[in-house]
Enzyme design. Sequence first.
Site, PDB file in Angstrom:
ATOM      1  N   ARG A 187       0.840  -1.194   0.000  1.00 37.78           N
ATOM      2  CA  ARG A 187       0.000   0.000   0.000  1.00 37.78           C
ATOM      3  C   ARG A 187       0.878   1.248   0.000  1.00 37.78           C
ATOM      4  O   ARG A 187       2.011   1.219   0.482  1.00 37.78           O
ATOM      5  CB  ARG A 187      -0.915   0.014   1.224  1.00 37.78           C
ATOM      6  CG  ARG A 187      -1.850  -1.180   1.337  1.00 37.78           C
ATOM      7  CD  ARG A 187      -2.678  -1.079   2.599  1.00 37.78           C
ATOM      8  NE  ARG A 187      -3.621  -2.193   2.741  1.00 37.78           N
ATOM      9  CZ  ARG A 187      -3.370  -3.306   3.418  1.00 37.78           C
ATOM     10  NH1 ARG A 187      -2.196  -3.453   4.025  1.00 37.78           N
ATOM     11  NH2 ARG A 187      -4.283  -4.267   3.506  1.00 37.78           N
ATOM     12  N   LYS A 211      -2.299  -2.330   7.793  1.00 41.21           N
ATOM     13  CA  LYS A 211      -3.476  -1.828   8.486  1.00 41.21           C
ATOM     14  C   LYS A 211      -3.600  -2.487   9.850  1.00 41.21           C
ATOM     15  O   LYS A 211      -3.278  -3.662  10.024  1.00 41.21           O
ATOM     16  CB  LYS A 211      -4.742  -2.118   7.663  1.00 41.21           C
ATOM     17  CG  LYS A 211      -4.894  -1.231   6.439  1.00 41.21           C
ATOM     18  CD  LYS A 211      -6.234  -1.473   5.768  1.00 41.21           C
ATOM     19  CE  LYS A 211      -6.446  -0.510   4.610  1.00 41.21           C
ATOM     20  NZ  LYS A 211      -7.747  -0.713   3.941  1.00 41.21           N
ATOM     21  N   HIS A 277      -2.377   2.486  -6.134  1.00 44.20           N
ATOM     22  CA  HIS A 277      -3.162   1.292  -5.808  1.00 44.20           C
ATOM     23  C   HIS A 277      -3.293   0.351  -7.007  1.00 44.20           C
ATOM     24  O   HIS A 277      -3.524  -0.849  -6.845  1.00 44.20           O
ATOM     25  CB  HIS A 277      -4.551   1.710  -5.317  1.00 44.20           C
ATOM     26  CG  HIS A 277      -5.101   0.795  -4.275  1.00 44.20           C
ATOM     27  ND1 HIS A 277      -4.648   0.772  -2.969  1.00 44.20           N
ATOM     28  CD2 HIS A 277      -6.043  -0.170  -4.343  1.00 44.20           C
ATOM     29  CE1 HIS A 277      -5.310  -0.148  -2.285  1.00 44.20           C
ATOM     30  NE2 HIS A 277      -6.151  -0.732  -3.093  1.00 44.20           N
ATOM     31  N   ARG A 280      -0.868  -2.435  -6.993  1.00 48.98           N
ATOM     32  CA  ARG A 280      -1.284  -3.499  -6.063  1.00 48.98           C
ATOM     33  C   ARG A 280      -2.246  -4.465  -6.757  1.00 48.98           C
ATOM     34  O   ARG A 280      -2.112  -5.684  -6.637  1.00 48.98           O
ATOM     35  CB  ARG A 280      -1.928  -2.838  -4.845  1.00 48.98           C
ATOM     36  CG  ARG A 280      -2.275  -3.740  -3.696  1.00 48.98           C
ATOM     37  CD  ARG A 280      -2.630  -2.858  -2.496  1.00 48.98           C
ATOM     38  NE  ARG A 280      -3.279  -3.573  -1.426  1.00 48.98           N
ATOM     39  CZ  ARG A 280      -2.641  -4.290  -0.499  1.00 48.98           C
ATOM     40  NH1 ARG A 280      -1.334  -4.399  -0.552  1.00 48.98           N
ATOM     41  NH2 ARG A 280      -3.305  -4.889   0.466  1.00 48.98           N
ATOM     42  N   HIS A 303      -4.269  -8.976   3.405  1.00 50.18           N
ATOM     43  CA  HIS A 303      -5.725  -8.881   3.533  1.00 50.18           C
ATOM     44  C   HIS A 303      -6.225  -9.775   4.662  1.00 50.18           C
ATOM     45  O   HIS A 303      -5.790 -10.917   4.801  1.00 50.18           O
ATOM     46  CB  HIS A 303      -6.416  -9.311   2.232  1.00 50.18           C
ATOM     47  CG  HIS A 303      -6.270  -8.320   1.123  1.00 50.18           C
ATOM     48  ND1 HIS A 303      -6.311  -8.672  -0.209  1.00 50.18           N
ATOM     49  CD2 HIS A 303      -6.091  -6.975   1.154  1.00 50.18           C
ATOM     50  CE1 HIS A 303      -6.151  -7.586  -0.945  1.00 50.18           C
ATOM     51  NE2 HIS A 303      -6.020  -6.553  -0.145  1.00 50.18           N
ATOM     52  N   TYR A 312      -9.544  -7.750  -5.738  1.00 50.82           N
ATOM     53  CA  TYR A 312      -8.387  -7.077  -6.324  1.00 50.82           C
ATOM     54  C   TYR A 312      -7.942  -7.745  -7.622  1.00 50.82           C
ATOM     55  O   TYR A 312      -7.404  -7.095  -8.506  1.00 50.82           O
ATOM     56  CB  TYR A 312      -7.210  -7.116  -5.342  1.00 50.82           C
ATOM     57  CG  TYR A 312      -7.182  -5.985  -4.361  1.00 50.82           C
ATOM     58  CD1 TYR A 312      -6.206  -5.020  -4.408  1.00 50.82           C
ATOM     59  CD2 TYR A 312      -8.151  -5.893  -3.362  1.00 50.82           C
ATOM     60  CE1 TYR A 312      -6.171  -3.978  -3.488  1.00 50.82           C
ATOM     61  CE2 TYR A 312      -8.135  -4.861  -2.444  1.00 50.82           C
ATOM     62  CZ  TYR A 312      -7.143  -3.909  -2.509  1.00 50.82           C
ATOM     63  OH  TYR A 312      -7.122  -2.891  -1.608  1.00 50.82           O
TER      64      TYR A 312
END
Length: 329
Positions: A187, A211, A277, A280, A303, A312
């Site tokens: 990211r 995250k 992004h 990614r 994830h 994705y």
Amino acid sequence: MTTIELVKEVQRNLLSKLDNQQLAAVGEALQRVMEGRSIIEENPMVRHDDDIDYVELFIAAKRIEGCSERTLSYYERTIHAMLDCIKKGPSRITTEDLRRYLTEYHETRNCSRVTIDNVRRILSSFFSWLEDEDYIIKSPVRRIHKVRTGIAVKDTYSDEMLELMRDTCLNSRDLAVIDLLASTGMRIGELVNLRREDLDFDERECLVMGKGNKERIVYFDARTKIHLSNYLASRSDRCPYLFVSLNEPHDRMTISGLESMLRKLGAKLGIAKVHPHKFRRTLATVAIDKGMPIEQVQCLLGHKKIDTTLRYAMVRQQNVKQAHRKYIG
């Protein structure tokens, strides 16, 4: 049984029939009726909205859970916008209030269904938290279901596009950024927070903070290793971060600075929407295209849910055709 327990029991039995405002009114009426009777109230059941900053408490709880400041800021703006529009305290807001608000939000801002569902999801999290903390009896978002959204097939970068970007880079930093994004799929927030010490050139890997403050290891290829080494060798500053501004005092590169650099690069090449992004998404698609198990792609991208990884990755139609001939026809 105390008065508060009695009131709660009555309200629980009326959950499916009344909204929060009506349940609160029932609670107040019951307390007035029970006042002075043998059941003595130990704690006030009804909290007045003016006495408590619910949003501040909610944001504090989410901060403890590990949400980023950027996410918390988005949550706070979204919830305050709703409260300012409806002009009611959280315990008085009904399902119809929220349905009306979401409808007006969609019409006045002309936004997508995805955006509306994001707003609905944030409000659902807020009111569910209020319910869990006993600030309200029932979340008014319970009966507002997920907004149906179409599944858009998003583009990825072709090998040719990536090579053109590399050839167009004017300095070693930008070249290293392109290669690191393309080979790791990290990211943008993870990239700008990388420090020099996070890289292991021998193993061609680096440690990123994802995250929820979760660490994971990502891997880069041999070409990226060479370009990163050349970039670091060209630097004379002492900033600990991996990517810094080109001009003094060489501060850490920001998200907006990196996005601006990519937009300018795309403008030179005539490539629309060059965004970090997209690297990614490209990595996920290429990995699955070459046979990497989806669980490993999930781990690589960091994830929590595999459904996110599937969104994705774009399955190429040509591969579907070849697979059909191989397994069926």
